[in-house]
Scaffold this active site. Structure first.
Site, PDB file in Angstrom:
ATOM      1  N   TYR A   6       8.608 -14.973  -2.916  1.00 45.91           N
ATOM      2  CA  TYR A   6       8.948 -15.775  -4.094  1.00 45.91           C
ATOM      3  C   TYR A   6      10.469 -15.943  -4.060  1.00 45.91           C
ATOM      4  O   TYR A   6      11.195 -14.948  -4.138  1.00 45.91           O
ATOM      5  CB  TYR A   6       8.542 -15.056  -5.384  1.00 45.91           C
ATOM      6  CG  TYR A   6       7.034 -15.004  -5.630  1.00 45.91           C
ATOM      7  CD1 TYR A   6       6.233 -14.059  -5.000  1.00 45.91           C
ATOM      8  CD2 TYR A   6       6.418 -15.911  -6.498  1.00 45.91           C
ATOM      9  CE1 TYR A   6       4.854 -14.011  -5.225  1.00 45.91           C
ATOM     10  CE2 TYR A   6       5.045 -15.871  -6.733  1.00 45.91           C
ATOM     11  CZ  TYR A   6       4.273 -14.913  -6.086  1.00 45.91           C
ATOM     12  OH  TYR A   6       2.917 -14.877  -6.325  1.00 45.91           O
TER      13      TYR A   6
ATOM     14  N   PRO B 205       1.122 -21.213 -12.216  1.00 41.22           N
ATOM     15  CA  PRO B 205       0.631 -20.416 -11.090  1.00 41.22           C
ATOM     16  C   PRO B 205       1.586 -19.327 -10.582  1.00 41.22           C
ATOM     17  O   PRO B 205       1.200 -18.557  -9.700  1.00 41.22           O
ATOM     18  CB  PRO B 205       0.384 -21.466  -9.998  1.00 41.22           C
ATOM     19  CG  PRO B 205       1.272 -22.604 -10.348  1.00 41.22           C
ATOM     20  CD  PRO B 205       1.392 -22.611 -11.830  1.00 41.22           C
TER      21      PRO B 205
ATOM     22  N   LYS C  47      -2.286 -15.720 -11.633  1.00 37.58           N
ATOM     23  CA  LYS C  47      -3.222 -15.119 -12.582  1.00 37.58           C
ATOM     24  C   LYS C  47      -4.446 -15.981 -12.917  1.00 37.58           C
ATOM     25  O   LYS C  47      -5.430 -15.472 -13.461  1.00 37.58           O
ATOM     26  CB  LYS C  47      -2.486 -14.798 -13.901  1.00 37.58           C
ATOM     27  CG  LYS C  47      -1.507 -13.661 -13.780  1.00 37.58           C
ATOM     28  CD  LYS C  47      -2.216 -12.325 -13.780  1.00 37.58           C
ATOM     29  CE  LYS C  47      -1.385 -11.226 -13.190  1.00 37.58           C
ATOM     30  NZ  LYS C  47      -1.633 -10.949 -11.783  1.00 37.58           N
TER      31      LYS C  47
ATOM     32  N   HIS D  18      -2.564  -7.143   0.800  1.00 34.90           N
ATOM     33  CA  HIS D  18      -1.103  -7.048   0.718  1.00 34.90           C
ATOM     34  C   HIS D  18      -0.692  -5.899  -0.202  1.00 34.90           C
ATOM     35  O   HIS D  18      -1.131  -5.828  -1.333  1.00 34.90           O
ATOM     36  CB  HIS D  18      -0.519  -8.360   0.181  1.00 34.90           C
ATOM     37  CG  HIS D  18      -0.495  -9.441   1.214  1.00 34.90           C
ATOM     38  ND1 HIS D  18       0.276 -10.567   1.091  1.00 34.90           N
ATOM     39  CD2 HIS D  18      -1.153  -9.565   2.387  1.00 34.90           C
ATOM     40  CE1 HIS D  18       0.105 -11.330   2.155  1.00 34.90           C
ATOM     41  NE2 HIS D  18      -0.770 -10.761   2.947  1.00 34.90           N
TER      42      HIS D  18
ATOM     43  N   TYR E  38       1.658  -7.857 -11.832  1.00 37.49           N
ATOM     44  CA  TYR E  38       1.258  -8.689 -10.696  1.00 37.49           C
ATOM     45  C   TYR E  38      -0.092  -8.236 -10.126  1.00 37.49           C
ATOM     46  O   TYR E  38      -0.944  -9.057  -9.799  1.00 37.49           O
ATOM     47  CB  TYR E  38       2.337  -8.672  -9.609  1.00 37.49           C
ATOM     48  CG  TYR E  38       2.118  -9.733  -8.548  1.00 37.49           C
ATOM     49  CD1 TYR E  38       2.578 -11.040  -8.745  1.00 37.49           C
ATOM     50  CD2 TYR E  38       1.428  -9.445  -7.377  1.00 37.49           C
ATOM     51  CE1 TYR E  38       2.359 -12.026  -7.786  1.00 37.49           C
ATOM     52  CE2 TYR E  38       1.207 -10.422  -6.414  1.00 37.49           C
ATOM     53  CZ  TYR E  38       1.680 -11.713  -6.625  1.00 37.49           C
ATOM     54  OH  TYR E  38       1.452 -12.687  -5.689  1.00 37.49           O
TER      55      TYR E  38
HETATM   56  C1  PHB Z   1      -1.218 -19.497  -3.146  1.00 37.90           C
HETATM   57  O1  PHB Z   1      -1.285 -18.910  -2.069  1.00 37.90           O
HETATM   58  O2  PHB Z   1      -1.746 -20.616  -3.310  1.00 37.90           O
HETATM   59  C2  PHB Z   1      -0.486 -18.873  -4.271  1.00 37.90           C
HETATM   60  C3  PHB Z   1      -0.007 -17.586  -4.126  1.00 37.90           C
HETATM   61  C4  PHB Z   1       0.695 -16.995  -5.159  1.00 37.90           C
HETATM   62  C5  PHB Z   1       0.918 -17.699  -6.326  1.00 37.90           C
HETATM   63  C6  PHB Z   1       0.420 -18.972  -6.481  1.00 37.90           C
HETATM   64  C7  PHB Z   1      -0.285 -19.564  -5.449  1.00 37.90           C
HETATM   65  O3  PHB Z   1       1.645 -17.106  -7.312  1.00 37.90           O
END
Ligand code: PHB
Ligand code: APR
Length: 392
Positions: free
Chosen positions: A204, A295, A299, A75, A387
């Site tokens: 997000y 999460p 990280k 990505h 990120y």
């Molecule tokens: C996930 O795909 O489980 C995932 C992706 C991004 C995050 C947390 C979890 O910030």
């Protein structure tokens, strides 16, 4: 009592323990990995799924990157959706070409276990009641029981890679560690579904209804999360309510959600935690055993991998030259980077979630900050840099 010895005794076969064992083996350092659970349990545990570039590179260097290269989704950006307005953040453009790879931590673990077993190296599943002893001395030991037989493994060093609830950190004397902790008034309700993801990239989303994250495991498997209460009763979340809420938090883009059979629903608590220092005598802590991030910044796994990169460097240096300099420096070096990731994870979490009516003022401030962020090149670059992962 069955006695054996090794150079590095590793407690825990999560990503930290397995990457450490793999890297040590590549440099001729012996280790034994002791894991409390059985293999099927470890390989079925659903965890996060975003790998920073240095994590991908390390896994490739360790000879466990082939499936990741084939199946991982590279990505170059992500999306932020604020009150129904979508905005793309070009991670690669903002960071001189850095990318992230979407590949489940579960798959990373499976690849590492397969490599360890294929090489015929010791990985003991269902090691019961692991007890670290003599961590202050020259010859620490790990006692454990396997199929009713008591074992004693004598080591030069012990690596505590046994996660947040593990035995290593807990076995240190009172006062040996300083603990820093923050809990959050929410959790994530996660669903794994056999359905296409909401978009090509992760979304997000912040809305008055709370945070939501639209992620994926493959082009046919979606991984979505909804901000929920920490004590959420899953019985209150029948599937139609979950799908409906996932649509609503995207505002006018709700039709991006495609429903499909749900294979897992779970609640993940949110916590920030650091234990300092990450060394006590001949015990070295790494990964979730020493620190937890919420999460939101993706990280957790990446931090664990950097810890064991530093720790393996130090152990390899010790066995090659006898120098303890790397071991002495390990904790400070790891913590310097961990605190930056803690800050980022805390900030992303604060920015994207709603904190309820008692924080009505702060919620407006966060909404304004996010709106500013999306309009400022400098602020977007700062988010992107963190990120994709800060330099090692
Ligand atoms: C996930 O795909 O489980 C995932 C992706 C991004 C995050 C947390 C979890 O910030
Ligand atoms: N004895 C032996 N093994 C243990 C013990 C014990 N007493 N306690 C825990 N373990 C094992 C767990 O069963 C688990 O397999 O230690 C392992 C720890 O693995 P993780 O929890 O995955 O931690 P870590 O390897 O540090 O990886 C960090 O995992 O939780 C995610 O978000 C986190 O992505 C991050 C990553």
């Amino acid at each position: 009592m069955r006695k054996s010895r090794t150079q590095v005794g590793i407690v825990g076969a999560g990503p930290a323990g397995l990457v450490l064992a793999q890297r040590l083996a590549r440099h001729g350092v012996e280790s034994v990995v002791l894991e409390r659970r059985d293999r099927a349990y470890v390989e079925a545990r659903i965890r996060a799924g975003v790998l920073e570039q240095h994590t991908v590179e390390l896994l490739a260097e360790l000879g466990v990157g082939a499936r990741l290269k084939r199946e991982g989704l590279v990505h170059e950006g992500l999306e932020i959706c604020l009150d129904g307005e979508r905005s793309r953040l070009d991670l690669a453009a903002a960071t001189g070409g850095k990318r992230v790879t979407v590949y489940g931590q579960t798959e990373v673990t499976k690849d590492l276990i397969a490599a360890r077993l294929a090489a015929g190296l010791p990985l003991v599943f269902e090691a019961e009641e692991v007890r670290p002893l003599d961590l202050d001395g020259e010859r620490p030991r790990l006692l454990y029981r396997k199929e009713g037989v008591e074992h004693e493994l004598t080591c030069d060093f012990v690596a505590g890679c046994d996660g947040f609830h593990g035995v290593c950190r807990a076995s240190l004397p009172e006062g040996a560690l300083s603990l820093f902790e923050r809990s959050y008034p929410f959790a994530w309700l996660g669903v794994l579904a056999e359905a296409p993801p909401a978009g090509e990239e992760l979304i997000y989303a912040r809305s008055a209804r709370g945070f939501a994250l639209y992620s994926m495991r493959s082009p046919t498997v979606a991984r979505h999360y909804l901000q929920c209460r920490p004590d959420e009763d899953l019985a209150q979340w029948p599937l139609p309510r979950i799908w409906d809420e996932l649509r609503r938090r995207l505002g006018r883009h709700g039709d991006l959600i495609v429903e499909g059979p749900v294979t897992d629903v779970s609640v993940t608590p949110m916590r920030s935690f650091v234990a300092e220092p990450m060394r006590h005598g001949r015990l070295f802590l790494a990964g979730d055993a020493a620190h937890i991030v919420p999460p939101t910044g993706a990280k957790g796994l990446n931090l664990a991998v950097v810890d064991v990169r530093y720790l393996s460097d130090a152990l390899i240096e010790f066995y090659e030259s006898g120098s303890q300099a790397g071991l002495e420096a390990y904790s400070d070096k790891a913590l310097a980077r961990i605190w930056k990731a803690q800050r980022f994870s805390w900030w992303m979490t604060s920015l994207l979630h709603t904190f309820g009516p008692e924080q009505a003022f702060e919620d407006r401030i966060r909404q304004a900050e996010l709106s500013y962020l999306l309009s400022s090149e400098a602020a977007r670059t700062a988010l992107a840099e963190n990120y994709v992962g800060l330099p090692l």
